[in-house]
Each structure stands twice: as C-alpha cells, then as structure tokens.
Scaffold this active site. Structure first.
Site, PDB file in Angstrom:
ATOM      1  N   LEU A  51       0.899  -1.135   0.097  1.00 48.36           N
ATOM      2  CA  LEU A  51      -0.091   0.122   0.057  1.00 48.36           C
ATOM      3  C   LEU A  51       0.912   1.243   0.003  1.00 48.36           C
ATOM      4  CD1 LEU A  51      -2.468  -1.096   2.806  1.00 48.36           C
ATOM      5  CD2 LEU A  51      -2.448  -1.568   0.450  1.00 48.36           C
ATOM      6  N   ARG A  52       0.410   2.069  -0.802  1.00 50.64           N
ATOM      7  CA  ARG A  52       1.211   3.550  -0.900  1.00 50.64           C
ATOM      8  C   ARG A  52       0.379   4.310  -0.010  1.00 50.64           C
ATOM      9  NH1 ARG A  52       1.132   4.848  -6.725  1.00 50.64           N
ATOM     10  NH2 ARG A  52      -0.754   3.395  -6.498  1.00 50.64           N
ATOM     11  N   ASN A  67      10.277  -2.983  -2.409  1.00 55.98           N
ATOM     12  CA  ASN A  67      10.476  -1.955  -1.856  1.00 55.98           C
ATOM     13  C   ASN A  67      11.897  -1.201  -2.018  1.00 55.98           C
ATOM     14  OD1 ASN A  67       7.963  -1.368  -1.197  1.00 55.98           O
ATOM     15  ND2 ASN A  67       8.346  -1.015   1.011  1.00 55.98           N
ATOM     16  N   PHE A 122       8.024   6.026 -10.741  1.00 50.34           N
ATOM     17  CA  PHE A 122       8.945   6.109  -9.972  1.00 50.34           C
ATOM     18  C   PHE A 122      10.536   6.585 -10.432  1.00 50.34           C
ATOM     19  CE2 PHE A 122       7.995   4.532  -5.675  1.00 50.34           C
ATOM     20  CZ  PHE A 122       6.421   4.765  -5.879  1.00 50.34           C
ATOM     21  N   GLY A 162      14.161  13.938  -7.034  1.00 54.80           N
ATOM     22  CA  GLY A 162      13.591  14.874  -5.895  1.00 54.80           C
ATOM     23  C   GLY A 162      14.677  15.138  -4.837  1.00 54.80           C
ATOM     24  N   CYS A 179       8.424   3.360   5.147  1.00 53.78           N
ATOM     25  CA  CYS A 179       8.938   2.192   4.460  1.00 53.78           C
ATOM     26  C   CYS A 179      10.171   1.973   3.977  1.00 53.78           C
ATOM     27  CB  CYS A 179       7.685   1.657   3.522  1.00 53.78           C
ATOM     28  SG  CYS A 179       6.199   1.480   4.202  1.00 53.78           S
TER      29      CYS A 179
HETATM   30  C1  UDX Z   1       3.609  -0.907  10.121  1.00 52.60           C
HETATM   31  C2  UDX Z   1       5.026  -1.136   9.731  1.00 52.60           C
HETATM   32  O1  UDX Z   1       5.674   0.396   9.763  1.00 52.60           O
HETATM   33  C3  UDX Z   1       5.043  -1.221   7.963  1.00 52.60           C
HETATM   34  O2  UDX Z   1       6.346  -1.723   7.874  1.00 52.60           O
HETATM   35  C4  UDX Z   1       4.312  -2.545   7.947  1.00 52.60           C
HETATM   36  O3  UDX Z   1       4.220  -3.005   6.715  1.00 52.60           O
HETATM   37  C5  UDX Z   1       3.051  -2.409   8.561  1.00 52.60           C
HETATM   38  O4  UDX Z   1       2.695  -1.891   9.882  1.00 52.60           O
HETATM   39  P1  UDX Z   1       1.795   1.297   9.835  1.00 52.60           P
HETATM   40  O5  UDX Z   1       0.714   0.657   9.782  1.00 52.60           O
HETATM   41  O6  UDX Z   1       2.402   2.581   9.334  1.00 52.60           O
HETATM   42  O7  UDX Z   1       2.930   0.276   9.349  1.00 52.60           O
HETATM   43  O8  UDX Z   1       2.367   1.390  11.390  1.00 52.60           O
HETATM   44  P2  UDX Z   1       2.020   2.304  12.504  1.00 52.60           P
HETATM   45  O9  UDX Z   1       1.237   3.381  11.804  1.00 52.60           O
HETATM   46  O10 UDX Z   1       2.889   2.496  13.376  1.00 52.60           O
HETATM   47  O11 UDX Z   1       0.936   1.385  13.219  1.00 52.60           O
HETATM   48  C6  UDX Z   1       0.874   0.230  14.112  1.00 52.60           C
HETATM   49  C7  UDX Z   1      -0.297   0.171  15.025  1.00 52.60           C
HETATM   50  O12 UDX Z   1      -0.013  -1.092  15.664  1.00 52.60           O
HETATM   51  C8  UDX Z   1      -0.199   1.502  15.975  1.00 52.60           C
HETATM   52  O13 UDX Z   1      -1.553   2.147  16.082  1.00 52.60           O
HETATM   53  C9  UDX Z   1       0.081   0.746  17.455  1.00 52.60           C
HETATM   54  O14 UDX Z   1      -0.526   1.227  18.522  1.00 52.60           O
HETATM   55  C10 UDX Z   1      -0.321  -0.613  17.092  1.00 52.60           C
HETATM   56  N1  UDX Z   1       0.253  -1.818  18.181  1.00 52.60           N
HETATM   57  C11 UDX Z   1       1.482  -1.823  18.118  1.00 52.60           C
HETATM   58  C12 UDX Z   1      -0.565  -2.746  18.796  1.00 52.60           C
HETATM   59  O15 UDX Z   1      -1.682  -2.600  18.558  1.00 52.60           O
HETATM   60  N2  UDX Z   1       0.192  -3.634  19.404  1.00 52.60           N
HETATM   61  C13 UDX Z   1       1.628  -3.670  19.471  1.00 52.60           C
HETATM   62  O16 UDX Z   1       1.987  -4.403  20.082  1.00 52.60           O
HETATM   63  C14 UDX Z   1       2.191  -2.771  18.735  1.00 52.60           C
HETATM   64  C1  UDX Z   2       5.851   2.440  -0.506  1.00 55.18           C
HETATM   65  C2  UDX Z   2       5.712   1.639  -1.492  1.00 55.18           C
HETATM   66  O1  UDX Z   2       5.456   2.369  -2.907  1.00 55.18           O
HETATM   67  C3  UDX Z   2       4.346   1.001  -1.277  1.00 55.18           C
HETATM   68  O2  UDX Z   2       4.206  -0.162  -2.393  1.00 55.18           O
HETATM   69  C4  UDX Z   2       4.792   0.055   0.134  1.00 55.18           C
HETATM   70  O3  UDX Z   2       3.654  -0.744   0.271  1.00 55.18           O
HETATM   71  C5  UDX Z   2       5.228   1.020   1.247  1.00 55.18           C
HETATM   72  O4  UDX Z   2       6.269   1.809   0.952  1.00 55.18           O
HETATM   73  P1  UDX Z   2       5.028   4.956   0.372  1.00 55.18           P
HETATM   74  O5  UDX Z   2       6.247   4.737   1.318  1.00 55.18           O
HETATM   75  O6  UDX Z   2       3.669   5.095   1.007  1.00 55.18           O
HETATM   76  O7  UDX Z   2       4.772   3.408  -0.306  1.00 55.18           O
HETATM   77  O8  UDX Z   2       5.246   5.833  -0.806  1.00 55.18           O
HETATM   78  P2  UDX Z   2       5.730   6.211  -2.046  1.00 55.18           P
HETATM   79  O9  UDX Z   2       4.768   6.699  -2.977  1.00 55.18           O
HETATM   80  O10 UDX Z   2       6.164   4.934  -2.626  1.00 55.18           O
HETATM   81  O11 UDX Z   2       6.763   7.318  -2.094  1.00 55.18           O
HETATM   82  C6  UDX Z   2       7.976   6.945  -1.290  1.00 55.18           C
HETATM   83  C7  UDX Z   2       9.098   7.877  -1.117  1.00 55.18           C
HETATM   84  O12 UDX Z   2       9.680   7.955  -2.536  1.00 55.18           O
HETATM   85  C8  UDX Z   2       8.540   9.283  -1.200  1.00 55.18           C
HETATM   86  O13 UDX Z   2       9.312  10.229  -0.331  1.00 55.18           O
HETATM   87  C9  UDX Z   2       8.294   9.900  -2.378  1.00 55.18           C
HETATM   88  O14 UDX Z   2       8.587  11.245  -2.315  1.00 55.18           O
HETATM   89  C10 UDX Z   2       9.658   9.354  -3.059  1.00 55.18           C
HETATM   90  N1  UDX Z   2       9.486   9.154  -4.635  1.00 55.18           N
HETATM   91  C11 UDX Z   2       8.442   8.305  -5.074  1.00 55.18           C
HETATM   92  C12 UDX Z   2      10.393  10.016  -5.445  1.00 55.18           C
HETATM   93  O15 UDX Z   2      11.090  10.609  -4.835  1.00 55.18           O
HETATM   94  N2  UDX Z   2      10.263   9.740  -6.817  1.00 55.18           N
HETATM   95  C13 UDX Z   2       9.283   9.064  -7.363  1.00 55.18           C
HETATM   96  O16 UDX Z   2       9.375   8.894  -8.452  1.00 55.18           O
HETATM   97  C14 UDX Z   2       8.500   8.373  -6.479  1.00 55.18           C
END
Ligand code: UDX
Ligand code: UDX
Length: 439
Positions: free
Chosen positions: A153-154, A211, A252, A256, A263
């Site tokens: 997911l992005r 990734n 991509f 920038g 991620c």
């Molecule tokens: C996270 C990881 O960063 C990503 O690499 C992975 O693919 C998916 O999970 P994200 O959903 O962005 O992505 O994490 P975050 O926004 O930090 O949310 C994690 C949630 O889990 C938080 O709400 C936290 O409170 C909760 N949590 C964490 C629990 O409920 N139990 C735990 O033991 C730890």
């Molecule tokens: C990424 C992956 O795209 C997604 O598949 C994975 O599940 C989670 O990590 P995300 O991190 O939400 O998603 O954002 P993404 O749109 O991929 O951009 C990542 C970073 O790369 C951003 O800082 C963006 O500004 C940068 N980026 C992206 C560039 O600098 N140039 C590009 O062409 C694309």
C-alpha cells in the site's frame, strides 16, 4: 468469514476497512486506547483519502468494529492479521520485531480452534518461522498456520492499492491456510487480480526486494539528475526517454530531494542487515541507503546557494513538510533534514503543509507555522517547495512575487517550468534541470 486485525495504524486500519468492504466481518485491535476510542467515535486518527467514508459505512453495516480486547477478538476469528509497527530498531537498523512477537504471544494465548495467523506487517525473511515457534511454545495444543501476506500500500492511495492491487502475494505451504486466504481474497480473484502463492520466506523477501528496488530506482534518477545539472541536460526528459522502454517503465523516475516515509528508509536498511546476517550482502541497496541520506541533507545547501551563499538572518518559506503529498505522515520526511539545516545556517524558517502540520510541530522546533502558502511567503527571502501538494502546483506567481522580499524559488519537486518562472521574473532553481535566467 471473521478477521481480526492486530494494529490499527496506516496498514492495519486500511486493510481492515477494505476487508470489511469485501463483506468480511472485521475487528480491529489496537493497544492504543485513545486511538480505539477515537475510531469508535468515528474519528480517523490518520489522513488517508477516502478512509473516513469507508470506515463509517462499514461500521454502519456492522462489519467493522474496534477494540483493545485482543483475546475475544482472536478467539472468534478465522484469520488474525498482524499489522503492528515494524520500525527500524534504534542504532542498528534491524527491523524492530518486538511488537510482532508480543502480538504473536498474545494471539497464541487466545486461540480457539484452527486459525490462520497472517503477517501483514513488513517483516524480515524468517519472521514467520519465529512467530510459529512462539505460538507453538505458548500453545502446543493449538491448531494454526502462519502465513505471509505482505502489503504493497502506498500512503495517500492505500485504498486504491488494496482494492486494485497489481498482485496479492501469499506465502504458505499449508493447503488449509491456502483455502482460507483464497476465500478472503475471493473478491479480488474475481477481478482477475494475480494471486501469487509461494512459500512463506519467499513471500517475506518479495516485499523487501520490491520496496528496495523502488528505492534503488528513485536513487538512480536522483543521481542522473545531478549529472544532468552538470551536463546541461533535462532529467525529466531523460526519465521520459528511459520510461518509454517497457522494461524500465515510467513510474518512480521523478527526481527529488530523496525518498522518505515509513517504509523505504526502514525496509532498505532491514534488507541490508538481513543480507549481512545471511552472508549475502546487497551492495547496491547498501549504497542507495547512504546516497539517499546524504541527498536529503544536501538539499539545504541548494537553498543556501540560491540565496547567494548564505541564509544568515534571512527568512525562508517552506511549502510542504510531509514525506509525500496526500498524507500526514512525517516519518523520515526530507523536511526533517532540510529545515534544521537551514536554521543551523542562520535562517528563520516559516512553513506550511496542508495535512502535516500537527505531526510536524512535534518534530520541528523554532519554525513559524503559517496557515497557507501565501502567508508563508510573506516577507521571505526565498520559497522552497519540499512536498508536491497539488495546491502548490498553480500558485499565483504575481502575488507570490509581491509577497516575497526576493523572487527566488527552489523547487525540489520540479513542479514548475524554468521558462515560465523566468517569464514571471523568478530566479528559479530545480532538480536536474538548468536554472532559469532571470528575465
Ligand atoms: C507498520 C510498519 O511500519 C510497516 O512496515 C508494515 O508494513 C505495517 O505496519 P504502519 O501501519 O504505518 O506500518 O504502522 P503504525 O502506523 O506504526 O501502526 C502500528 C499500530 O499498531 C499502532 O497503532 C500501534 O498502536 C499498534 N500496535 C503496536 C499494537 O496494537 N500492538 C503492538 O504490540 C504494537
Ligand atoms: C511505498 C511503496 O510504494 C509501497 O508499495 C509500500 O507498500 C510502502 O512503501 P509509500 O512509502 O507510502 O509506499 O510512498 P511512495 O509513493 O512509494 O513514495 C515513497 C518515497 O519515494 C516518497 O518520499 C516519495 O516522495 C519518493 N518518490 C517516489 C520519489 O522521490 N520519486 C518518485 O518517483 C516516487
């Protein structure tokens, strides 16, 4: 079918809401009581376009609920997804799996009947084996399988990415688990989404490899942009010329300030560490990590250069703070390197971001927080675009020029064209393209 999602963060909340949209009965569990309270009240704790309506309609239909009580939610589930955070561990860059393992132990204690446990969070190769060990040790009697189902997911387009994925990857060798997962993803199966079944470790590695490759691709075009600046070429046309090759693809290849987010920075580092552990180093990814970190830090230097070599005592307007548009997420955002570096060089920084201000205030000090782009530019010696929010794409340049002390723009996302900016009387600097000659 009944699914329990452990972790209601970006990934858990979006995945849970989308599964409930498929007609699955979903219970989202989170240890953060305040987060659960807000979700129960219909409030969405993160900015993700469309998520509020999706959550509201499925809560209304009785298919989506929220709780902190993990045990009851697990006992009644056919599948339990682990979507807790897997941040970089302080200091060594390994993925911090403590939350994943804590969730596994809690799940084990609550298991009742055959259950599929799914790692949705991005976890290093072999984590599924460890999760299975934890569950077996905690509950030798339990009937379960551990499956890897990484998310792609992005942020900012997460719902679309879930509903219309390029592919679904499922890592398991258990026929029984495969049937459960097939039933769960049946709505996607019906729209011909490729569902790749493979074994668990392969599925875990696919996520990191994908990734990391995307991070490599971005860093490649960023370095080509630096070469373009020296060679007098235009990186946007280079990217276009490259991307027309079907084997390369146009996505991509936007140069920038360097990639950020929750991620790429952590997944590239975790892959490097995992590869080191297995004695099969991934040199390219390791190099990319270093280049990207240095690039984010170097961006402030471009602003200083655009201001004639010093920003001491000057006011710099910053438009955009989040790591990318359409999110409130500030994790590893380039602004977190650029703003402090400008302040250290003596600049007074004013900033605005459409969604990221609340998060940014927790992470940046000494910034003058503004309410919109024009207020930010008022009286500034230069304006820097760090995040390419749509509302920055059509600024009223006459008005901007009247507000700025000097008509200087540093556009780190190549939103504008040099010739247009020259016509508008700006000294315009961007990435991978020659600066505009002030008219
Ligand atoms: C996270 C990881 O960063 C990503 O690499 C992975 O693919 C998916 O999970 P994200 O959903 O962005 O992505 O994490 P975050 O926004 O930090 O949310 C994690 C949630 O889990 C938080 O709400 C936290 O409170 C909760 N949590 C964490 C629990 O409920 N139990 C735990 O033991 C730890
Ligand atoms: C990424 C992956 O795209 C997604 O598949 C994975 O599940 C989670 O990590 P995300 O991190 O939400 O998603 O954002 P993404 O749109 O991929 O951009 C990542 C970073 O790369 C951003 O800082 C963006 O500004 C940068 N980026 C992206 C560039 O600098 N140039 C590009 O062409 C694309």
């Amino acid at each position: 079918m009944r699914v329990t999602m452990i972790g209601a963060g970006y990934v858990g909340l979006v995945s849970g809401a989308c599964f409930s949209e498929f007609g699955v009965h979903v219970t989202c569990v989170d240890m953060d009581e305040d987060k659960i309270k807000r979700l129960k009240g219909g409030e969405i704790p993160i900015f993700e376009p469309g998520l509020d309506q999706l959550v509201a309609s499925n809560m209304e239909a009785g298919r989506l609920s929220f709780t902190t009580a993990l045990d009851t939610a697990v006992a009644e589930a056919d599948a339990v997804f682990i979507a807790v955070g897997t941040p970089s561990r302080r200091g060594d860059g390994h993925a911090d799996l403590s939350y994943v393992y804590a969730a596994a132990a809690e799940i084990a204690r609550a298991l009742d009947g055959y259950t599929v446990i799914v790692t949705k969070s991005t976890v290093p190769v072999g984590t599924g084996d460890e999760v299975a060990n934890i569950i077996s040790k905690t509950r030798p009697d339990a009937e379960f399988d551990v499956v890897s189902n990484p998310e792609f997911l992005r942020e900012g387009s997460a719902i679309g990415d879930f509903m219309r994925p390029d592919r679904v990857v499922i890592g398991t060798t258990s026929e029984r688990a495969r049937e459960v997962m097939q039933a769960l993803y049946r709505p996607l199966y019906l729209i011909e989404t490729p569902i790749l079944f493979t074994e668990r470790r392969t599925a875990e590695l696919i996520k990191y490899a994908a990734n990391s490759f995307l991070a490599v691709k971005i860093t490649f075009i960023n370095e080509i942009a630096d070469l373009c600046e020296k060679a007098g070429a235009d990186v946007q046309d280079v990217a276009r010329g490259m991307g027309l090759d079907g084997r390369i693809g146009s996505k991509f290849l936007h140069a920038g300030p360097g990639y950020g987010g929750s991620c790429f920075p952590k997944d590239t580092l975790a892959l490097v560490r995992t590869a080191e552990q297995y004695g099969a180093p991934v040199h390219i990814v390791d190099t990319v990590v270093g280049i990207n970190d240095a690039r984010k830090r170097a961006m402030a230097g471009r602003v200083i250069e655009a201001c004639g070599g010093s920003v001491k005592g000057k006011s710099v307007a910053v438009l955009g703070l989040t790591f990318k548009p359409n999110t409130d997420d500030m994790r590893d955002a380039p602004s977190l390197d650029i703003v402090p570096a400008l302040q250290a060089a003596g600049a007074a920084v004013r900033a605005f971001d459409p969604e990221g201000m609340d998060e940014a205030r927790k992470l940046l000090d000494g910034v003058e927080w503004c309410d919109d782009a024009y207020q930010t530019m008022d009286g500034a010696d230069a304006v820097v675009i760090i995040t390419e929010w749509n509302q920055f794409r059509l600024l009223d340049l006459e008005r901007a020029k009247s507000l700025l002390k000097r008509p200087v723009m540093v556009d780190l996302r190549n939103i504008y064209k040099a010739e247009d900016m020259a016509l508008a009387g700006f000294r315009y600097y961007s990435i991978g393209r020659p600066p505009s000659e002030e008219s």
